[in-house]
Design a protein around this motif. Structure first.
Motif, PDB file in Angstrom:
ATOM      1  N   LEU A 295       0.853  -1.180   0.000  1.00 12.88           N
ATOM      2  CA  LEU A 295       0.000   0.000   0.000  1.00 12.88           C
ATOM      3  C   LEU A 295       0.895   1.238   0.000  1.00 12.88           C
ATOM      4  O   LEU A 295       1.018   1.954   0.998  1.00 12.88           O
ATOM      5  CB  LEU A 295      -0.928  -0.017   1.223  1.00 12.88           C
ATOM      6  N   ALA A 296       1.542   1.466  -1.120  1.00  7.67           N
ATOM      7  CA  ALA A 296       2.554   2.516  -1.202  1.00  7.67           C
ATOM      8  C   ALA A 296       1.916   3.893  -1.326  1.00  7.67           C
ATOM      9  O   ALA A 296       0.844   4.042  -1.931  1.00  7.67           O
ATOM     10  CB  ALA A 296       3.456   2.276  -2.406  1.00  7.67           C
ATOM     11  N   PRO A 297       2.570   4.902  -0.756  1.00  4.51           N
ATOM     12  CA  PRO A 297       2.132   6.285  -0.984  1.00  4.51           C
ATOM     13  C   PRO A 297       2.488   6.708  -2.396  1.00  4.51           C
ATOM     14  O   PRO A 297       3.011   5.918  -3.193  1.00  4.51           O
ATOM     15  CB  PRO A 297       2.934   7.077   0.060  1.00  4.51           C
ATOM     16  N   GLU A 298       2.228   7.969  -2.728  1.00  5.81           N
ATOM     17  CA  GLU A 298       2.548   8.484  -4.051  1.00  5.81           C
ATOM     18  C   GLU A 298       4.066   8.612  -4.230  1.00  5.81           C
ATOM     19  O   GLU A 298       4.803   8.803  -3.263  1.00  5.81           O
ATOM     20  CB  GLU A 298       1.895   9.852  -4.265  1.00  5.81           C
ATOM     21  N   SER A 299       4.538   8.520  -5.464  1.00  4.63           N
ATOM     22  CA  SER A 299       5.957   8.728  -5.733  1.00  4.63           C
ATOM     23  C   SER A 299       6.292  10.214  -5.652  1.00  4.63           C
ATOM     24  O   SER A 299       5.455  11.074  -5.928  1.00  4.63           O
ATOM     25  CB  SER A 299       6.335   8.173  -7.111  1.00  4.63           C
ATOM     26  N   VAL A 300       7.516  10.501  -5.266  1.00  6.83           N
ATOM     27  CA  VAL A 300       7.972  11.869  -5.059  1.00  6.83           C
ATOM     28  C   VAL A 300       9.282  12.076  -5.815  1.00  6.83           C
ATOM     29  O   VAL A 300      10.200  11.257  -5.705  1.00  6.83           O
ATOM     30  CB  VAL A 300       8.181  12.159  -3.558  1.00  6.83           C
ATOM     31  N   GLU A 301       9.361  13.164  -6.576  1.00  4.12           N
ATOM     32  CA  GLU A 301      10.620  13.547  -7.220  1.00  4.12           C
ATOM     33  C   GLU A 301      11.451  14.321  -6.205  1.00  4.12           C
ATOM     34  O   GLU A 301      11.067  15.418  -5.791  1.00  4.12           O
ATOM     35  CB  GLU A 301      10.351  14.408  -8.451  1.00  4.12           C
ATOM     36  N   ILE A 302      12.571  13.749  -5.802  1.00  2.90           N
ATOM     37  CA  ILE A 302      13.424  14.346  -4.782  1.00  2.90           C
ATOM     38  C   ILE A 302      14.628  14.998  -5.442  1.00  2.90           C
ATOM     39  O   ILE A 302      15.335  14.369  -6.236  1.00  2.90           O
ATOM     40  CB  ILE A 302      13.880  13.283  -3.765  1.00  2.90           C
ATOM     41  N   GLN A 303      14.867  16.254  -5.114  1.00  3.22           N
ATOM     42  CA  GLN A 303      16.017  16.975  -5.661  1.00  3.22           C
ATOM     43  C   GLN A 303      17.282  16.574  -4.900  1.00  3.22           C
ATOM     44  O   GLN A 303      17.277  16.528  -3.669  1.00  3.22           O
ATOM     45  CB  GLN A 303      15.776  18.483  -5.536  1.00  3.22           C
ATOM     46  N   VAL A 304      18.340  16.306  -5.621  1.00  5.89           N
ATOM     47  CA  VAL A 304      19.565  15.783  -5.022  1.00  5.89           C
ATOM     48  C   VAL A 304      20.725  16.768  -5.100  1.00  5.89           C
ATOM     49  O   VAL A 304      21.499  16.923  -4.155  1.00  5.89           O
ATOM     50  CB  VAL A 304      19.962  14.444  -5.681  1.00  5.89           C
ATOM     51  N   ASP A 305      20.873  17.455  -6.237  1.00  2.00           N
ATOM     52  CA  ASP A 305      22.001  18.388  -6.379  1.00  2.00           C
ATOM     53  C   ASP A 305      21.568  19.576  -7.223  1.00  2.00           C
ATOM     54  O   ASP A 305      20.554  19.526  -7.933  1.00  2.00           O
ATOM     55  CB  ASP A 305      23.196  17.693  -7.005  1.00  2.00           C
ATOM     56  N   LEU A 306      22.359  20.680  -7.155  1.00  2.00           N
ATOM     57  CA  LEU A 306      21.972  21.914  -7.816  1.00  2.00           C
ATOM     58  C   LEU A 306      23.166  22.642  -8.414  1.00  2.00           C
ATOM     59  O   LEU A 306      24.317  22.382  -8.044  1.00  2.00           O
ATOM     60  CB  LEU A 306      21.265  22.847  -6.833  1.00  2.00           C
ATOM     61  N   ASP A 307      22.861  23.560  -9.313  1.00  2.61           N
ATOM     62  CA  ASP A 307      23.839  24.499  -9.850  1.00  2.61           C
ATOM     63  C   ASP A 307      23.806  25.715  -8.928  1.00  2.61           C
ATOM     64  O   ASP A 307      22.968  26.608  -9.080  1.00  2.61           O
ATOM     65  CB  ASP A 307      23.456  24.877 -11.275  1.00  2.61           C
ATOM     66  N   ALA A 308      24.707  25.753  -7.957  1.00  6.45           N
ATOM     67  CA  ALA A 308      24.653  26.766  -6.902  1.00  6.45           C
ATOM     68  C   ALA A 308      24.848  28.177  -7.450  1.00  6.45           C
ATOM     69  O   ALA A 308      24.151  29.115  -7.038  1.00  6.45           O
ATOM     70  CB  ALA A 308      25.696  26.466  -5.829  1.00  6.45           C
ATOM     71  N   ASP A 309      25.797  28.363  -8.373  1.00  7.86           N
ATOM     72  CA  ASP A 309      26.051  29.699  -8.919  1.00  7.86           C
ATOM     73  C   ASP A 309      24.812  30.244  -9.628  1.00  7.86           C
ATOM     74  O   ASP A 309      24.452  31.423  -9.480  1.00  7.86           O
ATOM     75  CB  ASP A 309      27.230  29.669  -9.882  1.00  7.86           C
ATOM     76  N   LYS A 310      24.174  29.390 -10.397  1.00  7.28           N
ATOM     77  CA  LYS A 310      22.968  29.810 -11.105  1.00  7.28           C
ATOM     78  C   LYS A 310      21.848  30.136 -10.110  1.00  7.28           C
ATOM     79  O   LYS A 310      21.107  31.116 -10.285  1.00  7.28           O
ATOM     80  CB  LYS A 310      22.517  28.706 -12.059  1.00  7.28           C
ATOM     81  N   PHE A 311      21.755  29.356  -9.054  1.00  7.22           N
ATOM     82  CA  PHE A 311      20.750  29.577  -8.013  1.00  7.22           C
ATOM     83  C   PHE A 311      20.938  30.942  -7.353  1.00  7.22           C
ATOM     84  O   PHE A 311      19.998  31.737  -7.238  1.00  7.22           O
ATOM     85  CB  PHE A 311      20.836  28.454  -6.975  1.00  7.22           C
ATOM     86  N   TYR A 312      22.169  31.242  -6.915  1.00  2.41           N
ATOM     87  CA  TYR A 312      22.418  32.521  -6.245  1.00  2.41           C
ATOM     88  C   TYR A 312      22.188  33.696  -7.197  1.00  2.41           C
ATOM     89  O   TYR A 312      21.653  34.734  -6.796  1.00  2.41           O
ATOM     90  CB  TYR A 312      23.841  32.570  -5.694  1.00  2.41           C
TER      91      TYR A 312
END
Length: 359
Positions: free
Chosen positions: A328-345
Motif C-alpha cells: 500500500l505505497a504512498p505516491e511517488s515523489v521527485e526528490i532533488q539531489v544536487d543543484l547548480d549553486a552559482d545559477k541559483f544565487y
C-alpha cells in the motif's frame, strides 16, 4: 482615413489579445507558508515567487509553524504592503497541528531528547498565539481574507482545474484539511511542490547529525504530512534538507541584493539577518527550482511517508525505492539531489532586484 482607423483598431485588438494571452499563460500558484518574518526563508521564498514575471500568485495561505498564525499573517500582509502587492489575498489557516500539542511535545522531549527547533513553541522565542510578537517592519493596515485556507485552496483548484501548483513551505496542516474536506482536491491541482523531509544530509549541523530523518515541517504535524503524501497528486516535487544544506545566506549575498532599488530588494536588504553558523536557503531553493527546474542537476524518485508509530521516531520521514516499497505505497515523489549553486544565487539576486510585477 478610414483604412488608417481600421489599422489602428486591428493593432489595438492584436495588442489586447496578446496581453490577455500572456496573462492566461502565467503559471498559477498558491503559496502555502508558515510565514515567519520579517524576511527570512519563509517570506523571501514568497517574494521570489511574486517577483517572477512567470507567475500568477492566487493567494498566500498561512499556517502556524515557524511562528504563530496571527504573527505570520501580519508579517505577510506588511510585506505585501511594502512591495505594493496588496492585491494578493492572505488567507489564515490552521493555528494548531491536527493532533500534536505543545504539552505532549514537551513530554516527548523528556523521554527522547530535546529538539533544536520547535517553531512557534521554541522556549526562547515563545509568546502566546494571540500576540503578534516583534514587528520591526511595522504593523499592517490591510486585512486578511475573510475565508479559511482549506476552503480557499479547494475553491481555487476547482476554479482552475489542473492549472494550480500548490507550493508548501511549512507544515502541511492546511493541505491535509483541504484533502479531508474534498477528496478530489489533490487530483484537481496541477502539482504539489514542497520543502520538507530529511534523508541523510551531509552536514555538521547538530539539528541533523543525530536525527537525520527529522525535519521540522514534517515533524511539527506528522499526521497532516501523512494525509497529504498519500493523496492522489499528479506530481510531487520535494526539496529536502539534504539539498538545502548545500545553500547559504551570507552577508555577501545580502549585499548583492541591497544594490537593487526595487521594493523587494529594499525589504530583504533591511530585514534579512543571519542566525549563527547555519543559514540555509530552504524555501528559496524550492521556489526557484520550481521557477527554473534547470537549477536542479540531479533528482531521484522515492515513495515517501511519515512514521506515526510513536516513540523516538515519531514524525520522522520514511522512504522506499520502487523495488522495496510497501504494497500500500504512498505516491511517488521527485526528490532533488544536487543543484547548480552559482545559477541559483544569481537568480535569487536578480529576481529580488527586479521591479515587482503588477497585477
Amino acid at each position: 482615413m478610414q483604412s488608417g482607423r481600421i489599422r489602428l483598431f486591428m493593432l489595438a485588438l492584436l495588442l489586447t489579445t496578446c496581453l490577455l494571452s500572456w496573462g492566461q499563460n502565467k503559471r498559477k500558484i498558491i503559496i502555502d507558508q508558515d510565514a515567519a518574518g520579517p524576511a527570512g526563508t519563509d517570506l523571501q521564498s514568497t517574494l521570489l515567487l511574486i517577483q517572477s514575471p512567470q507567475t500568477e500568485v492566487l493567494g498566500v495561505t498561512v499556517v502556524t509553524g515557524d511562528q504563530w498564525l496571527r504573527s505570520e499573517v501580519a508579517h505577510t500582509l506588511r510585506m505585501l504592503e511594502l512591495i505594493g502587492r496588496t492585491d494578493i489575498p492572505v488567507v489564515p489557516g490552521a493555528e494548531y497541528p491536527l493532533l500534536r500539542t505543545k504539552e505532549e511535545t514537551e513530554l516527548w522531549e523528556k523521554q527522547h531528547g530535546s529538539v533544536a527547533w520547535l517553531g512557534a513553541w521554541t522556549p526562547r522565542l515563545y509568546h502566546p498565539p494571540d500576540q503578534l510578537g516583534e514587528m520591526p517592519e511595522g504593523k499592517p493596515t490591510t486585512k486578511p481574507a475573510d475565508e479559511d485556507a482549506a476552503h480557499f485552496l479547494i475553491r481555487m483548484v476547482r476554479k482552475y482545474p489542473n492549472q494550480v501548483t500548490i507550493y508548501a513551505g511549512g507544515p502541511m496542516t492546511n493541505l491535509a484539511l483541504a484533502v479531508s474536506i474534498d477528496p478530489e482536491f489533490a487530483g484537481m491541482a496541477k502539482e504539489l511542490v514542497f520543502m520538507g523531509a530529511s534523508l541523510n544530509p551531509q552536514t555538521t549541523d547538530p539539528e541533523f547529525v543525530n536525527t537525520p530523518r527529522h525535519e521540522f515541517n514534517i515533524w511539527f504535524d506528522p499526521e497532516a504530512a501523512h494525509i497529504v503524501l498519500r493523496a492522489p497528486w499528479k506530481k510531487i516535487v520535494c526539496t529536502t534538507v539534504d539539498i538545502s544544506v548545500k545553500t547559504r545566506m551570507t552577508q555577501d549575498l545580502i549585499a548583492r541584493v541591497k544594490v537593487g532599488n526595487s521594493p523587494a530588494a529594499r525589504y530583504v536588504g533591511t530585514y534579512a539577518r543571519l542566525f549563527g553558523e547555519y543559514n540555509y536557503l530552504w524555501d528559496e531553493l524550492a521556489a526557484l527550482a520550481w521557477l527554473d527546474p534547470s537549477l536542479i542537476t540531479k533528482t531521484e524518485t522515492r515513495y515517501m511517508d511519515v512514521d506515526l508509530s510513536g516513540g523516538a521516531n515519531y514524525g520522522n520521514i520514511l522512504t522506499w525505492s520502487d523495488k522495496d516499497k510497501p504494497a500500500l505505497a504512498p505516491e511517488s515523489v521527485e526528490i532533488q539531489v544536487d543543484l547548480d549553486a552559482d545559477k541559483f544565487y544569481g537568480m535569487f539576486v536578480e529576481l529580488l532586484k527586479s521591479e515587482t510585477p503588477k497585477k
